[in-house]
Design an enzyme around this catalytic site. Sequence first.
Site, PDB file in Angstrom:
ATOM      1  N   CYS A 277      38.746   1.259   4.734  1.00  0.00           N
ATOM      2  CA  CYS A 277      38.402   0.865   6.109  1.00  0.00           C
ATOM      3  C   CYS A 277      36.932   1.043   6.456  1.00  0.00           C
ATOM      4  CB  CYS A 277      39.248   1.674   7.084  1.00  0.00           C
ATOM      5  SG  CYS A 277      40.973   1.253   6.977  1.00  0.00           S
TER       6      CYS A 277
HETATM    7  N1  LIG Z   1      45.010   2.243   3.985  1.00  0.00           N
HETATM    8  C1  LIG Z   1      44.648   2.594   5.183  1.00  0.00           C
HETATM    9  O1  LIG Z   1      44.599   3.775   5.490  1.00  0.00           O
HETATM   10  C2  LIG Z   1      44.307   1.584   6.251  1.00  0.00           C
HETATM   11  C3  LIG Z   1      43.928   2.069   7.492  1.00  0.00           C
HETATM   12  C4  LIG Z   1      43.605   1.173   8.507  1.00  0.00           C
HETATM   13  C5  LIG Z   1      43.668  -0.204   8.260  1.00  0.00           C
HETATM   14  N2  LIG Z   1      44.046  -0.670   7.055  1.00  0.00           N
HETATM   15  C6  LIG Z   1      44.155  -2.123   6.906  1.00  0.00           C
HETATM   16  O2  LIG Z   1      45.474  -2.523   6.611  1.00  0.00           O
HETATM   17  C7  LIG Z   1      45.475  -3.655   5.746  1.00  0.00           C
HETATM   18  C8  LIG Z   1      46.271  -3.360   4.501  1.00  0.00           C
HETATM   19  O3  LIG Z   1      45.674  -2.272   3.829  1.00  0.00           O
HETATM   20  P1  LIG Z   1      46.440  -1.364   2.785  1.00  0.00           P
HETATM   21  O4  LIG Z   1      45.638  -0.122   2.693  1.00  0.00           O
HETATM   22  O5  LIG Z   1      47.893  -1.260   3.097  1.00  0.00           O
HETATM   23  O6  LIG Z   1      46.264  -2.243   1.457  1.00  0.00           O
HETATM   24  P2  LIG Z   1      47.030  -2.082   0.059  1.00  0.00           P
HETATM   25  O7  LIG Z   1      46.146  -2.700  -0.962  1.00  0.00           O
HETATM   26  O8  LIG Z   1      47.506  -0.683  -0.100  1.00  0.00           O
HETATM   27  O9  LIG Z   1      48.328  -2.970   0.246  1.00  0.00           O
HETATM   28  C9  LIG Z   1      48.312  -4.339   0.361  1.00  0.00           C
HETATM   29  C10 LIG Z   1      49.569  -4.873  -0.316  1.00  0.00           C
HETATM   30  O10 LIG Z   1      49.609  -6.266  -0.075  1.00  0.00           O
HETATM   31  C11 LIG Z   1      50.090  -6.907  -1.238  1.00  0.00           C
HETATM   32  N3  LIG Z   1      49.686  -8.289  -1.160  1.00  0.00           N
HETATM   33  C12 LIG Z   1      48.488  -8.859  -1.406  1.00  0.00           C
HETATM   34  N4  LIG Z   1      48.527 -10.187  -1.177  1.00  0.00           N
HETATM   35  C13 LIG Z   1      49.772 -10.465  -0.758  1.00  0.00           C
HETATM   36  C14 LIG Z   1      50.425 -11.651  -0.365  1.00  0.00           C
HETATM   37  N5  LIG Z   1      49.783 -12.829  -0.343  1.00  0.00           N
HETATM   38  N6  LIG Z   1      51.727 -11.578  -0.013  1.00  0.00           N
HETATM   39  C15 LIG Z   1      52.370 -10.379  -0.035  1.00  0.00           C
HETATM   40  N7  LIG Z   1      51.818  -9.220  -0.385  1.00  0.00           N
HETATM   41  C16 LIG Z   1      50.515  -9.266  -0.745  1.00  0.00           C
HETATM   42  C17 LIG Z   1      49.490  -6.122  -2.374  1.00  0.00           C
HETATM   43  O11 LIG Z   1      50.219  -6.289  -3.574  1.00  0.00           O
HETATM   44  C18 LIG Z   1      49.589  -4.690  -1.816  1.00  0.00           C
HETATM   45  O12 LIG Z   1      50.829  -4.095  -2.164  1.00  0.00           O
HETATM   46  C19 LIG Z   1      44.010  -3.962   5.503  1.00  0.00           C
HETATM   47  O13 LIG Z   1      43.580  -4.938   6.429  1.00  0.00           O
HETATM   48  C20 LIG Z   1      43.313  -2.656   5.805  1.00  0.00           C
HETATM   49  O14 LIG Z   1      41.973  -2.850   6.225  1.00  0.00           O
HETATM   50  C21 LIG Z   1      44.361   0.205   6.032  1.00  0.00           C
END
Ligand SMILES: NC(=O)c1ccc[n+]([C@@H]2O[C@H](COP(=O)([O-])OP(=O)(O)OC[C@H]3O[C@@H](n4cnc5c(N)ncnc54)[C@H](O)[C@@H]3O)[C@@H](O)[C@H]2O)c1
Length: 446
Positions: A277
């Site tokens: 993030c």
């Molecule tokens: N991790 C955090 O603490 C956090 C905090 C705030 C915001 N975010 C936001 O949340 C969002 C997701 O982040 P995350 O940390 O969960 O990412 P991540 O990489 O852990 O998970 C994303 C998942 O999406 C899957 N994926 C990718 N393309 C796909 C598709 N077309 N269809 C279905 N699944 C698909 C991937 O295989 C993966 O399992 C991002 O926008 C991030 O900025 C994350």
Amino acid sequence: MSENNPYERLRAAIEAKTARVGVIGLGYVGLPLAVTAAKRGMPVTGFDISPDKIERLDAGKSYVEAVDSSDLVSLSDSGSVSWTADFSELANCRVIVICVPTPLTQYREPDLSYIEQTAEMIAKHVVPGTLVVLESTTYPGTTVDVLKPILAKSGLEPGREIFLGFSPEREDPGNATYRTATIPKIVAGDGEEAGRLITAFYENVVDKVVPVPTTQTAEAVKITENVFRAVNIALVNELKVIFDAMGIDVWDVIDGAATKPFGFMPFYPGPGLGGHCIPIDPFYLTWRAREFGLSTRFIELAGEINTNMPNYVVTRLREVLDSEAGIGLSRARVLIVGIAYKKNVSDMRESPSMRLMELLQQRGATVDFLDPYVPEVPRLRDYPEFAGKRSVDPTELAEKGYDAVLIATDHDAIDYAALVELGIPVIDTRNVIVRRGLPETNVTKA
Ligand SMILES: NC(=O)c1ccc[n+]([C@@H]2O[C@H](COP(=O)([O-])OP(=O)(O)OC[C@H]3O[C@@H](n4cnc5c(N)ncnc54)[C@H](O)[C@@H]3O)[C@@H](O)[C@H]2O)c1
């Protein structure tokens, strides 16, 4: 109103908790959300393009610290949750939540391709009376300007047959106090009815829902939270360098300032920014601001200061090796402690430890690492050369002949006393040695 009205039908199903929830993207954000919704009594289908993840979930094996494997087993045994890579099952979901990645391209511009691909997939399968919510962090305007036109390709009218909203995700991996259900949730709908639907849905899932006027506002709230952190961390990192030159310990300064009961909030310095993030999201706003002919100077400056932190840490390490051990970096054996980007988690994304490892190797040092959460470095886009490198055995530290220890991440499970007992210089970027009350003789803060 008639039962055939998609809004009325959907609202009733959400309130009765019979509306099936589809969560797309089962990572750090999507998996805890899917499990929380299922635990709170909603039927859930989790979607991911990774067959490996689906296989692990089907086997009841969690890969995210915030989710217990035992919950996966009991929820799937009771039929509350199922996992799939078959997106045609979206047609059975009345609420669809998008939690896919939003990285930057190599030119540091927003990469919305994951959101776009997901939206195309939803457009193929969505049926009337569905609420689609975006949770991925993005710039203000994405829900209406990017998601909505793609969903409209379904032939269904947004605002009448399908409903759209944005709810920024606030997961904090490793936070023992706040979890998905207890973190207040900002929500906004595209239109009044969508606003009521998204509020009703999240009221089923989390303890406190905070509606804001528009999806653009909700998107801006999330970006503001992350910009706030990036800028304040940069500020203390800059103060660290300045105070250090004056012989003042920035940690003592922050502890002192934090006793002020109002008008100050402590942020702590470190070896650089990490995670999905804070190093990334502010630049979504930078890119968007350019379209309005505006620049985001605070964000750029914070980025510059934070990005330079690994260089500063390596410089301090070089100085200490030179003055205390009489050797140059090119001949040194260095142990980096903690390579995940934050304490008590295994998440390696954007971890500054990788940059430290790279800088040290470029200068000829031999580098090992110790991290109880990361037995082996995964394949990382920016650092493929370190893939497969293994954490050292903590019982063998003494015999490895290290010249210095560099603490980058202060996991609780590290035996810091054993590190100090090695009797070699310790560079502590987290002030953990002092916090543990251990002798500071060989310790340099950086
Ligand atoms: N991790 C955090 O603490 C956090 C905090 C705030 C915001 N975010 C936001 O949340 C969002 C997701 O982040 P995350 O940390 O969960 O990412 P991540 O990489 O852990 O998970 C994303 C998942 O999406 C899957 N994926 C990718 N393309 C796909 C598709 N077309 N269809 C279905 N699944 C698909 C991937 O295989 C993966 O399992 C991002 O926008 C991030 O900025 C994350």
